[in-house]
Write a protein that holds these residues in place. Sequence first.
Motif: not given
Length: 169
Positions: A73-76, A88-96, A103-109, A135-137
């Motif tokens: 994830v990136q924070l701009h 801005e939260i950008a490019k949040l991605m988790v390998h399929p 993982i996505a929730g932890r990165l966002l947090e 749904l995550l957001y």
Amino acid sequence: MNHESKIVLLPELSAATEQELSLLLIDVVEDGASIGFLPPLGPDEAAAYWQGVTGPGVRLWVALEGDTITGTVQLHLVLKPNAPHRAEIAKLMVHPAHRRKGIAGRLLETAEQAAAAEGRTLLVLDTREGDPSNLLYQSRGYVEAGKIPDYVISANGEMDATVIYYKHQ
């Protein structure tokens, strides 16, 4: 939640990390993610993206399971004089292969906490309408500000809307 993964801030990218992030980007785009690229995404195009990522105002984290990058994830931080409160939260991605582990929730947090530490009280992001990321957001308190129709072209050639979200923290 997966407690075996760890989230690491990367102030700069080594060649090996850049290559691993490129493979992650290729895999998530191939899986249908709408993050600015269309499949097939080649290694050179993916590497060119990562070469320009780190810089002033950009924070980049990766999720690691062992030595393997499973997400990012990136924070701009907005650097304009009239917006020292915004990021801005950008490019949040988790390998399929690593989804549904929290993982996505932890990165966002992690990005949200860093934004707060930087005095950023307003977060914004956008995501393609209908994607699971909505749904995550929403579950994390992001509020839909609106939609822009025909914002992106998807892999199937159709035009899709993007949803703009914000969160006060």
